[in-house]
Design a protein around this motif. Structure first.
Motif, short mmCIF file in Angstrom:
data_model
loop_
_atom_site.label_atom_id
_atom_site.label_comp_id
_atom_site.label_asym_id
_atom_site.label_seq_id
_atom_site.Cartn_x
_atom_site.Cartn_y
_atom_site.Cartn_z
N ILE A 99 5.82 -11.26 7.82
CA ILE A 99 5.87 -9.91 7.27
C ILE A 99 4.57 -9.39 6.86
O ILE A 99 3.87 -10.32 6.08
CB ILE A 99 6.85 -9.56 6.10
CG1 ILE A 99 8.41 -9.90 6.89
CG2 ILE A 99 6.92 -8.05 5.75
CD1 ILE A 99 8.87 -9.25 7.98
N PHE A 100 4.12 -8.12 7.14
CA PHE A 100 2.76 -7.79 6.50
C PHE A 100 3.02 -6.36 6.03
O PHE A 100 4.18 -5.60 6.34
CB PHE A 100 1.69 -7.24 7.76
CG PHE A 100 1.55 -8.79 8.54
CD1 PHE A 100 0.14 -9.48 7.96
CD2 PHE A 100 2.20 -9.38 9.32
CE1 PHE A 100 -0.11 -10.60 8.75
CE2 PHE A 100 2.04 -10.56 9.93
CZ PHE A 100 0.86 -11.34 9.49
N LYS A 101 2.37 -6.07 5.01
CA LYS A 101 2.57 -4.77 4.43
C LYS A 101 1.17 -3.83 4.17
O LYS A 101 0.26 -4.37 4.30
CB LYS A 101 3.25 -4.79 3.01
CG LYS A 101 2.14 -5.49 2.01
CD LYS A 101 2.83 -5.32 0.74
CE LYS A 101 1.93 -6.12 -0.63
NZ LYS A 101 2.61 -5.95 -1.88
N ILE A 102 1.52 -2.41 4.06
CA ILE A 102 0.55 -1.62 3.81
C ILE A 102 0.97 -0.55 2.73
O ILE A 102 2.10 0.01 2.81
CB ILE A 102 -0.05 -0.70 4.95
CG1 ILE A 102 -0.57 -1.67 6.34
CG2 ILE A 102 -1.38 0.45 4.57
CD1 ILE A 102 -1.08 -0.87 7.20
N ASP A 103 0.41 -0.42 1.42
CA ASP A 103 0.61 0.23 0.42
C ASP A 103 -0.20 1.35 0.19
O ASP A 103 -1.38 0.96 -0.24
CB ASP A 103 0.89 -0.48 -0.72
CG ASP A 103 1.60 0.12 -1.98
OD1 ASP A 103 1.89 1.53 -1.75
OD2 ASP A 103 2.24 -0.25 -2.90
N LEU A 104 0.08 2.65 0.56
CA LEU A 104 -1.10 3.67 0.30
C LEU A 104 -0.76 4.48 -1.13
O LEU A 104 -0.91 5.76 -1.18
CB LEU A 104 -1.13 4.74 1.46
CG LEU A 104 -1.20 4.07 2.80
CD1 LEU A 104 -1.14 5.12 3.80
CD2 LEU A 104 -2.96 3.28 2.73
N LYS A 105 -0.42 3.37 -2.13
CA LYS A 105 0.05 4.19 -3.49
C LYS A 105 -1.34 5.03 -4.15
O LYS A 105 -1.12 5.79 -4.97
CB LYS A 105 0.40 3.20 -4.25
CG LYS A 105 -0.48 2.15 -4.76
CD LYS A 105 0.19 0.85 -5.39
CE LYS A 105 -0.88 -0.03 -5.76
NZ LYS A 105 -0.37 -1.43 -6.57
#
Length: 252
Positions: A99-105
């Protein structure tokens, strides 16, 4: 050089104003060029494979990270995720480093013109073991989970899922233009066009420049704050300053 000229032609023809009414209009624009032609992605831009590929070969290839834990603000449906992952739970997939994530918070509460709102999404991607492809698992378009901020999945109705991916890409583009491009002094100092513009601002008029005084950086930008200062001064001069000068003529 021909590609650069054709790119400029597209910009001049479209001008960035208004909007396309259909894909036919967009294709017609690209067909005006000889070398560029239609982008290859126009054939498969809706596919999940292409959406995943954009995360590692698109405008922001360094944003994606290996998920070492499940994001606490992602209100996902465990049963839907398990179905997509072929019977594996999200935690099991995280433990297996799939699992990979991208968080554009960082885009949260970013002010936009015209009362518009830009998404600040968080998205998960998984490594498909059969084909070794990076595919999207789910997208939540805003940071705070609530009833008006659902999580979208590839199993959703096709157009709902497509729109979620489009909104994500819009945020990804904003990230690229506002942060990825000029997020460090090193990138600013090595931006050829930006530094040429800075030099042109202070170059004497007899040498083809604008001959402006008081430019931050004295003709070479080293920090974002300098760029903001110069552009803010230009906007103020061309709007408030110009208006104040003109309107006073009425009373005189």
């Amino acid at each position: 050089m021909n590609l650069i000229k054709e790119s400029k032609t597209l910009q001049a023809t479209y001008g960035g104003s208004g909007s396309f009414k259909s894909f036919k209009d967009l294709k017609k624009l690209y067909k005006q060029t000889k070398k560029m032609g239609l982008p290859l992605s126009q054939k498969h831009w809706t596919s999940d494979y292409w959406f995943g590929a954009q995360r590692i070969q698109g405008a922001n290839p360094v944003l994606i990270k290996l998920a070492r834990s499940i994001p606490t603000n992602l209100d996902f449906d465990p049963s839907v995720v398990k179905e997509i992952l072929g019977g594996m739970t999200l935690q099991e997939a995280v433990d297996a480093k799939r699992i990979f994530k991208i968080d554009l918070k960082v885009l949260k509460d970013l002010p936009c013109a015209g009362g518009r709102t830009i998404c600040c999404p968080i998205a998960l991607f998984y490594l498909d073991q059969k084909k070794n492809d990076l595919l999207p698992l789910c997208i939540q378009l805003f940071q705070e989970p609530n009833e008006t901020n659902p999580v979208f999945y590839p199993t959703d109705p096709p157009y709902a899922w497509l729109v979620a991916k489009m909104y994500y890409n819009n945020a990804d583009s904003a990230m690229h233009q506002s942060i990825t491009h000029l997020d460090s002094p090193d990138k600013i100092e090595h931006d050829y066009e930006l530094q040429n513009w800075a030099a042109e601002l202070v170059r004497p008029r007899e040498e083809g420049g604008l001959g402006l005084n008081g430019i931050a950086g004295n003709g070479r930008f080293t920090h974002v704050e300098q760029i903001v200062s110069v552009i803010s001064a230009m906007i103020c001069t061309c709007s408030v300053g110009h208006a104040a000068s003109n309107f006073m003529q009425y009373d005189e």
